[in-house]
Design an enzyme around this catalytic site. Sequence first.
Site, short mmCIF file in Angstrom:
data_model
loop_
_atom_site.label_atom_id
_atom_site.label_comp_id
_atom_site.label_asym_id
_atom_site.label_seq_id
_atom_site.Cartn_x
_atom_site.Cartn_y
_atom_site.Cartn_z
N HIS A 96 0.55 -50.54 25.21
CA HIS A 96 0.47 -51.07 26.57
C HIS A 96 -0.90 -50.76 27.17
CE1 HIS A 96 2.20 -46.94 27.47
NE2 HIS A 96 1.06 -46.94 28.14
P1 TYD Z 1 6.81 -45.61 27.88
O1 TYD Z 1 5.75 -45.80 28.86
O2 TYD Z 1 7.38 -46.85 27.25
O3 TYD Z 1 6.35 -44.60 26.76
P2 TYD Z 1 5.34 -44.87 25.54
O4 TYD Z 1 4.39 -45.90 26.01
O5 TYD Z 1 4.71 -43.57 25.29
O6 TYD Z 1 6.15 -45.34 24.40
O7 TYD Z 1 7.98 -44.80 28.60
C1 TYD Z 1 9.22 -44.53 27.97
C2 TYD Z 1 10.29 -44.50 29.05
O8 TYD Z 1 10.05 -43.44 29.95
C3 TYD Z 1 10.33 -45.76 29.87
O9 TYD Z 1 11.70 -46.12 30.06
C4 TYD Z 1 9.75 -45.37 31.20
C5 TYD Z 1 10.02 -43.89 31.28
N1 TYD Z 1 8.96 -43.16 32.01
C6 TYD Z 1 9.20 -42.68 33.28
O10 TYD Z 1 10.28 -42.88 33.84
N2 TYD Z 1 8.23 -41.98 33.91
C7 TYD Z 1 7.04 -41.75 33.33
O11 TYD Z 1 6.16 -41.11 33.96
C8 TYD Z 1 6.79 -42.27 32.03
C9 TYD Z 1 5.46 -42.08 31.37
C10 TYD Z 1 7.79 -42.97 31.40
#
Ligand code: TYD
Length: 372
Positions: A286
């Site tokens: 992302h």
């Molecule tokens: P995501 O951003 O998809 O993680 P990565 O990019 O590392 O794979 O986040 C995973 C899940 O966590 C998603 O459902 C959103 C949640 N999340 C929060 O609620 N707060 C946060 O600060 C972060 C980073 C993620």
Amino acid sequence: MKNQIKYGKLRYVSFIILDLLCLLLSNLSATFLYYGQYTFDKIFADFIPVFILTFAIDVFVSLTLNTLGNVLRRSKKKELKECVTHVSASFVLLAWLLFAIRYGIDYNSGIIYFTYLFDLMLLISGHLLWKYLLKSFCRKKGSVFLMTTNRFAEEGIEEIRKKGDEVSGVCLLENDNKKQIGDIPVFSDIKEALAFICWQNVDRVCIYGIDHQMVPDRLRSGCNALGVGIESVDFDYKILELKTIVNSDPKYGALSFLEGERDIPFPIRRVYWITETEADLHRGFHAHKLNCQLLFCPYGKIDIILDDGSGEKQTVTLDGPGKGLLLMPGLWREMVWCESGSVLCVLASEYYDEKEYIRNYDDFITYRKENQ
Ligand code: TYD
């Protein structure tokens, strides 16, 4: 006042001369209206003494009420207010003095009203016109005022020079008493920085290596009043060396630290960390529209693959507590866990908001093109 003298006394003097001209013109017009014509005797008898008196009052009011101070930095509304204050104070003082020395008996009060009303009109239009001319014709094209942090100051100056511009002054967030970088003056006080921007006729303000939220409101509003634009000279990412203290006795381990504005050029709104991971885990995929981040891996080894949409990818390996990766918004990232149990820590400038994420690669490419 110290900086007005240091960085361009002439600009200030030009407004005193302008004031004098406005007064001269309004006095001459009033005298002409009163007598219908000028004669040498009348000028000596009436005009010159009253003019000297009004000019002395003008200077007195300028100095005591500081109505000429910061004139280039005033907004139109403030300009109007200061001109009205200046002329009203001068008028009251003159009326009182003329009454006290009983000169007003000959010098018709209507003429004094006329003089000051005319002076007010001339003053407002004269100031606006003169400011416009100074801003349009005396602005030093390519002269940039840099706003950055201690860590990025020299690099920022280099970047601006590479673009063919010249850095005339620098403002540092959390300055540790630096007064100069080479021959470039350094400021930490926003008021002084604004005085410099104003009196040096700086073309624009550039921010380097800091999030836009770190630009103080005062600098923003001051630049707005001056008509000086603020733009950012951006990079996509930077590898930062994090301060680490390693004790000579290995059993004490290592201590690494980061300090607010000194090391992190954005407000820290969120901290998160990813643990209990297995090797070859891939996460991320992302980009962010707003979020600035600082990533570090205090334990293990993680590859961060960065993509700016140009087709070329860069990989930064975080493999120790002393290495940080500063990511500005607008970069596509993928994180690859090289070793199981590696820990990824992230400091972020924004609260979690799914709306500022770009999770589709095609949308990211479109976003980059639109925001070049
Ligand atoms: P995501 O951003 O998809 O993680 P990565 O990019 O590392 O794979 O986040 C995973 C899940 O966590 C998603 O459902 C959103 C949640 N999340 C929060 O609620 N707060 C946060 O600060 C972060 C980073 C993620």
